[in-house]
Write an enzyme that holds these catalytic residues in place. Structure first.
Site, PDB file in Angstrom:
ATOM      1  N   GLU A  98      39.055  31.903  43.492  1.00  0.00           N
ATOM      2  CA  GLU A  98      37.711  31.673  43.997  1.00  0.00           C
ATOM      3  C   GLU A  98      37.630  30.738  45.200  1.00  0.00           C
ATOM      4  OE1 GLU A  98      35.141  30.467  40.811  1.00  0.00           O
ATOM      5  OE2 GLU A  98      35.381  32.359  39.754  1.00  0.00           O
ATOM      6  N   GLU A 131      38.065  37.118  35.301  1.00  0.00           N
ATOM      7  CA  GLU A 131      37.290  36.204  34.450  1.00  0.00           C
ATOM      8  C   GLU A 131      35.939  36.832  34.171  1.00  0.00           C
ATOM      9  OE1 GLU A 131      36.667  32.213  36.005  1.00  0.00           O
ATOM     10  OE2 GLU A 131      38.764  32.106  36.625  1.00  0.00           O
TER      11      GLU A 131
END
Ligand code: GCO
Length: 458
Positions: free
Chosen positions: A175, A357
């Site tokens: 991320e 995720e």
């Protein structure tokens, strides 16, 4: 549906998710679970936690889930779930000394963990950077300093040599949007700076670090699946008006395309040209070639969507999420996962995709030794269904990782938000499998039996 059905997870017959090659896993990250902070160099999250007012419950990562001391029993939990894969991150400040040499003692922990996972036929997905930049690099400017990308390259070179052939898949960065935007623009994550220009520079250098890292991986570890994990918030207009739809497109460009286009097409969105010159990152000649090297996979994290309305001054503003909400205050919107995967598939020539995720913080309590987290199970089921709809539309998704194995340090929220399949009592470090963990294990047992085999790990 009986009450008991509520506590089950199902994958429809005929879904590619039922095939043995589809990977089911869980994900964690180093700073959020490891503890043992005295045995490594300080990182930006240690300093951030030490700054008053930054962490909601005033906590820090010094002990966290004490995973470094308890990894044997945590591995038993992973094994008992019957997972195909475990995604975790390496702590850069644990495995490297400040002089750029490798810390053998720090690496030792990961070697043991990797060997044990391999013995149990659980595939290790190793994230090389999950936000814990060594503090000494922040003192030299952090991600806005171009040199940090080269320090990352050196770390990747050393650690991949040290880990040898124990790894199944490497993720360069987790991320980068969070590192750049939350870390350097809104300041809600470490290092807590609030400067638009620094944030854009950080974003570029993170992407460059990814490119340099991929180059090293290609050299040192060509047999592993090498890629990156991005978080995407699919963007929707608050109304169907042209102005709100345009606001959603502008937000998508700033948040999502800013990373996807350089990675997958070797270009920045055209809106880069409209930035004031002083705010533009310093993009050097070969940077975009490095950044857009072929990926073995793209990892995407999905938790929720974002809804925008037009705003005269800022162009777009996010509308507060509407219920149903998780404990994070995030809207539960499973269709966003389908929409995101399908739109990626339509826009880009994609490598295989992993949902790296997905999960929810819920208000979990232990009653009679059990945690009845039906809300998490429902969220999990709805997102498996949404993933299945994307597979039906032809998106090549190769695996799904639930966030997270354990309740853990949820960044600026501290320990108050529980994302785990396994409950952690922080006073005693006792672990209790929640109903969701039992449901996941049962799903994997049932799939393995249908495929005529035993699940990984058993
Ligand atoms: C992420 C974060 C995780 C968070 C999770 C819930 O990759 O998004 O790295 O560390 O804990 O997303 O917010």
């Amino acid at each position: 549906m009986s009450r008991n059905d509520d506590l089950k997870l199902k994958v429809p017959a005929g879904s590619p998710m039922r095939a043995p090659g589809f990977i089911f896993g869980v994900a964690t990250s180093a700073f959020q679970i490891e503890g043992a902070s005295d045995a490594r160099l300080p990182c930006i999250w240690d300093s951030f936690c030490a700054t008053p007012g930054k962490i909601r419950d005033h906590s820090n990562g010094r002990v966290a889930c004490d995973h470094l001391a308890r990894w044997h029993s945590d591995l038993e939990l992973i094994t008992s779930l019957g997972l195909d894969a475990y995604r975790f991150s390496i702590s850069w400040p644990r495995v490297m000394h400040a002089d750029g040499t490798i810390n053998r003692k720090g690496v030792g922990f990961y070697l043991q963990l990797l060997d044990s996972l391999n013995e149990r036929h659980c595939k290790p997905f190793v994230t090389l950077y999950h936000w814990d930049l060594p503090q000494y690099l922040q003192e030299q400017g952090g991600w806005p300093n171009r040199d940090t990308a080269f320090r990352f390259r050196d770390y990747v070179d050393q650690i991949t040599r040290a880990l040898g052939d124990r790894v199944y898949s490497y993720v360069t960065l987790n991320e980068p949007w969070c590192s750049a935007y939350l870390g350097y623009e809104t300041g809600v994550h470490a290092p807590g700076l609030t400067d638009k220009t620094l944030s854009k520079k950080a974003a570029h250098h993170l992407l460059l670090a990814h490119g340099l890292g991929m180059q090293v991986l290609e050299q040192n570890s060509p047999a592993t699946l090498n890629g990156i994990v991005v978080n995407l918030s699919p963007s929707y207009g608050a109304t169907d008006s042209a102005a709100d739809r345009a606001a959603a497109v502008a937000a998508d460009t700033a948040m999502n395309q800013w990373y996807l286009k350089p990675l997958l097409q070797g270009v920045y969105p055209e809106s880069l040209e409209r930035l004031p010159v002083a705010e533009r990152p310093d993009i050097q000649a070969d940077d975009l070639n490095l950044i857009s090297q072929p990926l073995d996979f793209l990892g995407v994290n999905y938790y929720t969507r974002a809804v925008y309305k037009a705003d005269a001054a800022a162009g777009f503003v996010q509308v507060p999420p509407a219920p149903p909400l998780t404990e994070m205050g995030w809207e539960i919107y499973p269709q966003g996962l389908t929409d995101m995967l399908v739109s990626l598939h339509e826009q880009f020539d994609l490598p295989p995709v992993y949902v790296a995720e997905n999960g929810a913080a819920t208000a979990d309590v232990i009653v009679d030794g059990m945690v009845n987290d039906a809300t998490r199970i429902r969220y999990f089921q709805q997102h498996l269904d949404a993933l299945d709809r994307a597979l039906e539309r032809g998106v090549r998704v190769a695996g799904y990782f639930h966030w997270s194995l354990l309740d853990n340090f949820e960044w600026a929220e501290g320990y108050a938000k529980r994302f785990g399949l396994v409950y952690v009592d922080y006073a005693t470090q006792r672990r209790t499998m929640k109903q969701s963990a039992h449901a996941y294990a049962e799903l994997l047992r049932e799939r393995a039996a249908a495929n005529g085999g035993t699940p990984a790990g058993s």
